[in-house]
Design an enzyme around this catalytic site. Structure first.
Site, PDB file in Angstrom:
ATOM      1  CD  GLN A  18       5.050   0.057  18.872  1.00 44.07           C
ATOM      2  OE1 GLN A  18       4.242  -0.684  18.580  1.00 44.07           O
ATOM      3  NE2 GLN A  18       4.467   0.599  20.341  1.00 44.07           N
ATOM      4  NE  ARG A  75      -1.778  -6.321  13.671  1.00 45.25           N
ATOM      5  CZ  ARG A  75      -1.775  -5.593  14.215  1.00 45.25           C
ATOM      6  NH1 ARG A  75      -2.020  -4.929  15.867  1.00 45.25           N
ATOM      7  NH2 ARG A  75      -1.517  -4.387  13.429  1.00 45.25           N
ATOM      8  CG  HIS A 119       2.483  -1.090  13.883  1.00 38.87           C
ATOM      9  ND1 HIS A 119       1.484  -2.380  13.568  1.00 38.87           N
ATOM     10  CD2 HIS A 119       2.307  -0.089  14.358  1.00 38.87           C
ATOM     11  CE1 HIS A 119       0.786  -2.138  15.017  1.00 38.87           C
ATOM     12  NE2 HIS A 119       2.274  -0.627  15.951  1.00 38.87           N
ATOM     13  CD  GLU A 165      -3.853   1.499  15.813  1.00 36.24           C
ATOM     14  OE1 GLU A 165      -2.945   2.402  15.652  1.00 36.24           O
ATOM     15  OE2 GLU A 165      -3.996   0.178  16.410  1.00 36.24           O
ATOM     16  CG  ASN A 293      -5.362  -2.179  16.489  1.00 34.71           C
ATOM     17  OD1 ASN A 293      -5.490  -3.424  16.237  1.00 34.71           O
ATOM     18  ND2 ASN A 293      -4.883  -2.360  15.798  1.00 34.71           N
ATOM     19  CE1 TYR A 295      -4.425  -0.867  22.943  1.00 39.67           C
ATOM     20  CE2 TYR A 295      -4.894   0.130  21.082  1.00 39.67           C
ATOM     21  CZ  TYR A 295      -4.322  -0.583  21.598  1.00 39.67           C
ATOM     22  OH  TYR A 295      -2.644  -1.407  21.353  1.00 39.67           O
ATOM     23  CD  GLU A 366      -2.484  -3.095  18.000  1.00 36.06           C
ATOM     24  OE1 GLU A 366      -2.337  -1.649  18.743  1.00 36.06           O
ATOM     25  OE2 GLU A 366      -1.351  -2.578  17.023  1.00 36.06           O
ATOM     26  CD1 TRP A 412      -0.838  -2.575  22.650  1.00 41.12           C
ATOM     27  CD2 TRP A 412       0.683  -3.650  20.661  1.00 41.12           C
ATOM     28  NE1 TRP A 412       1.222  -1.690  22.429  1.00 41.12           N
ATOM     29  CE2 TRP A 412       1.085  -2.614  21.042  1.00 41.12           C
ATOM     30  CE3 TRP A 412       0.478  -4.489  19.684  1.00 41.12           C
ATOM     31  CZ2 TRP A 412       2.374  -2.182  20.213  1.00 41.12           C
ATOM     32  CZ3 TRP A 412       1.595  -4.036  18.910  1.00 41.12           C
ATOM     33  CH2 TRP A 412       2.430  -3.464  19.022  1.00 41.12           C
ATOM     34  CD  GLU A 419       2.637   3.194  23.136  1.00 39.96           C
ATOM     35  OE1 GLU A 419       2.576   2.488  23.069  1.00 39.96           O
ATOM     36  OE2 GLU A 419       1.684   4.304  22.381  1.00 39.96           O
ATOM     37  CD1 TRP A 420       3.066   3.934  19.316  1.00 34.55           C
ATOM     38  CD2 TRP A 420       4.631   4.144  17.643  1.00 34.55           C
ATOM     39  NE1 TRP A 420       2.966   2.565  18.310  1.00 34.55           N
ATOM     40  CE2 TRP A 420       4.026   2.947  17.479  1.00 34.55           C
ATOM     41  CE3 TRP A 420       6.313   3.973  16.524  1.00 34.55           C
ATOM     42  CZ2 TRP A 420       4.582   1.793  16.184  1.00 34.55           C
ATOM     43  CZ3 TRP A 420       6.578   3.374  16.013  1.00 34.55           C
ATOM     44  CH2 TRP A 420       5.238   1.580  15.564  1.00 34.55           C
ATOM     45  CG  PHE A 428       0.395  -0.208  25.589  1.00 34.67           C
ATOM     46  CD1 PHE A 428      -0.731  -0.444  25.951  1.00 34.67           C
ATOM     47  CD2 PHE A 428       1.181   1.291  26.051  1.00 34.67           C
ATOM     48  CE1 PHE A 428      -1.562   0.704  25.669  1.00 34.67           C
ATOM     49  CE2 PHE A 428       0.102   1.753  25.276  1.00 34.67           C
ATOM     50  CZ  PHE A 428      -1.276   2.158  25.281  1.00 34.67           C
TER      51      PHE A 428
END
Ligand code: PNW
Length: 460
Positions: A18, A75, A119, A165, A293, A295, A366, A412, A419-420, A428
Site C-alpha cells: 500500500q 507497524r 499483509h 486478517e 483490526n 472498523y 488497526e 490505520w 486502498e486495494w 485513510f
C-alpha cells in the site's frame, strides 16, 4: 481526565504494497497484487501500487513525521517477494537491506518496530506454482520465509505479527474475488483459511524453537466488526453471536481453543476442513497477544432461510452459511467506505474477545476511517476523522476501566495510500499524500493524535 495506562502503546500502521512503490525495483519479484491490479477493471481507475507513496525512497522522511507525532511504535509489513522474489529459496539481499535500514532508522528515532510478515502481497510465483493459499505446501514455505526474517531482523525486531486478517484473504480473495487472487467460490475460503492457520502456527513454532533467545513476542492479527442483535429476541441474539463466530471465531478459536467453533462444524459439514489432533495441538496457544483490526458495526438478525439474506456491502462472509441478515441504523454516520461510525461497538467487541478468549492482552493493530479529504492552503481540516479517533479511543479507555487488557492502539493509517480495490480514491491517512507530487502533509487529526499521545488520553 481519564488516562491510558502508563505503558500504553500508541502507534500507527501501514502495509508494504500500500505504501512502498518500487514494485519492480531492486530485485523485487512480482506479487499477486502487482498481477491483480494490472488486470483492467479490478481496481478503481486501474490504479496499482507500482509507485504508491514511494515510501521505499522516502522512509526517512516518513519516520521523521512519525517522530513529530510522538508515536511509540510503528507497524509495517515486509513484502515477501522483496526479500524472496519467488517466495522460496533465493534471497534478494537488496530487499533485506531496505528493511534492515528501515528498522535501524526507526530505532534511532525511538520508535519500536512491529512487523507483519504477511499483509496480502503473496509472491506471484507461489500463486502460479501452488495455487496460493490453497496449496498444501504453503505452510512450509511461509515458515521458511518467516525463519529468514527472524534470522535477519530478529536482533532488533521484538514484536512480530504472522498474518494480517486471514478473514479478508479468505473471503475477499477466495470467496468474493474482489481482492487478489480474485477467486470466486463458496468452498475455497474455508480451504485457504485452513492453510493460513497452519502457516501461522508453523511460523510461530519456528520462532519459539529457534529464536527464543531473541526474547520477542509473536501473534496473529484478525479483523472483526461488531454484530449487535437487531432486537432483544433470542433468535437475533444468537444470530449476532453466530455471525461473530463465523467472522472472528473461525480464526481465533483454533489459536486459543484448538479447533473451529462447533457452530461452524455443524453448519459447514465437509466444506470445513478438519485439523488432525497433532495439528490442533500445534495451533493451540500460538499467539502471545490478541491482534485486532476493528472498523465498524452492523446489526444482525436471524434469517430462517426462507428469504434471501441481506448483506449490505458484502462484508458478512458467506451469508448463506450463517442465516444472518445485516443492516445499518439510519442514524449512524458513514465514512467514505460506507462503514458506520459506532464507537460503542468497539467497546462491545473488546468485551466479547476478553470473555471468549480468557482475558488476553489485546492490541488494536488497526482502527481508522476514510473520508474525502482535501488539501486547502496547505491544511487538511479532517474534523470527522478527529472525532472518529476521539470516539473510538474513549471507547477503548472505557473497555480498559472495565478490565479489558487492551495494551496498545495503532491508527490505520500513518498516511493515505493504495486502498486495494479502491485504489487512491479512499484516504485513510493521518497524513495527506498528494499522489502527483508525493508530498505529505499532517492532517488536523494527526496533530490531535499527537496531543492525545502527549497527554496519554483521548479526553483532551
Ligand atoms: C484492512 N472488510 O482491510 C487492511 O488491513 C488494510 O490494509 C486496509 O487498508 C484497511 O483495513 C482499510 O480497508 C480490510 O470488508 C478490508 O470487512 C476489508 C474489510 C476489513 C478490513
Amino acid at each position: 481526565m481519564t488516562k491510558f495506562p502508563n505503558d500504553f502503546i500508541w502507534g500507527t500502521a501501514t502495509s508494504s504494497y500500500q505504501i512502498e512503490g518500487a514494485a519492480t525495483k531492486h530485485g523485487k519479484g512480482p506479487s499477486i497484487w502487482d498481477a491483480f491490479s494490472s488486470i483492467p477493471g479490478k481496481t478503481h481507475n486501474g490504479e496499482t501500487g507500482e509507485i504508491a507513496c514511494d515510501h521505499f525512497h522516502k522512509y526517512k522522511e516518513d519516520i521523521q513525521l512519525m517522530k513529530n507525532m510522538g508515536v511509540k511504535a510503528y507497524r509495517f509489513s515486509i513484502a515477501w517477494a522483496r526479500v524472496m522474489p519467488t517466495g522460496k529459496d533465493r534471497i534478494n539481499e537488496a530487499g533485506i537491506q531496505f528493511y534492515s535500514d528501515l528498522i535501524d532508522e526507526l530505532i534511532k528515532a525511538d520508535i519500536v518496530p512491529w512487523v507483519t510478515l504477511y499483509h496480502w502481497d503473496l509472491p506471484l510465483a507461489l500463486q502460479m506454482e501452488h495455487d496460493g493459499w490453497l496449496g498444501a505446501s504453503m505452510p512450509n514455505y511461509f515458515a521458511a520465509y518467516a525463519d529468514l526474517c527472524f534470522e535477519r531482523f530478529g536482533d532488533r525486531v521484538k514484536h512480530w505479527i504472522t498474518l494480517n486478517e486471514p478473514w479478508v484473504v479468505s473471503i475477499l480473495g477466495y470467496g468474493q474475488g474482489v481482492f487478489a487472487p480474485g477467486r470466486v467460490s463458496t468452498s475455497e475460503p474455508y480451504m485457504a483459511a485452513h492453510q493460513l492457520l497452519l502457516a501461522h502456527a508453523k511460523a510461530v513454532h519456528v520462532y519459539r524453537k529457534k529464536y527464543s533467545h531473541q526474547k520477542g513476542t509473536i501473534g496473529i492479527t484478525n479483523n472483526c466488526d461488531w454484530r449487535e442483535p437487531l432486537t432483544d429476541s433470542e433468535l437475533d441474539k444468537e444470530a449476532a453471536d453466530r455471525a461473530l463466530q463465523f467472522f472472528l471465531g473461525w480464526f481465533a478459536d483454533p489459536v486459543y481453543k484448538g479447533d473451529y467453533p462447533s457452530i461452524m462444524k455443524e453448519r459447514l459439514g465437509d466444506r470445513l476442513p478438519k485439523f488432525s489432533s497433532e495439528e490442533k495441538d500445534m495451533i493451540k496457544g500460538t499467539s502471545d497477544f490478541f491482534g485486532l483490526n476493528h472498523y465498524t458495526t452492523m446489526y444482525a438478525a436471524h434469517n430462517d432461510g426462507t428469504k434471501k439474506e441481506q448483506s449490505v456491502y458484502g462484508n458478512g462472509g458467506i451469508s448463506e452459511d450463517q442465516h444472518v441478515d445485516l443492516s445499518l441504523d439510519d442514524n449512524w454516520k458513514l465514512t467514505s467506505m460506507n462503514w458506520a461510525v459506532v464507537p460503542w461497538g468497539c467497546k462491545k467487541m473488546l468485551a466479547w474477545i476478553d470473555e471468549r478468549y480468557g482475558n488476553p492482552d489485546i492490541y488494536i493493530t488497526e482502527n481508522g476511517c476514510a473520508y474525502n479529504d482535501e488539501l486547502i492552503n496547505g491544511q487538511v481540516n479532517d474534523q470527522e476523522r478527529l472525532d472518529f479517533y476521539q470516539g473510538y479511543l474513549k471507547a477503548c479507555q472505557e473497555a480498559i476501566s472495565d478490565g479489558v487488557k487492551l495494551k496498545g492502539y495503532f491508527a490505520w493509517s500513518f498516511m493515505d495510500n493504495f486502498e486495494w480495490a479502491s485504489g487512491y480514491d479512499k484516504r485513510f491517512g493521518l497524513h495527506y499524500v498528494d499522489f502527483k507530487t508525493l508530498e505529505r502533509t499532517p492532517k488536523k487529526s494527526a496533530l490531535w493524535f499527537g496531543e492525545a499521545i502527549k497527554h496519554n488520553s483521548a479526553d483532551i
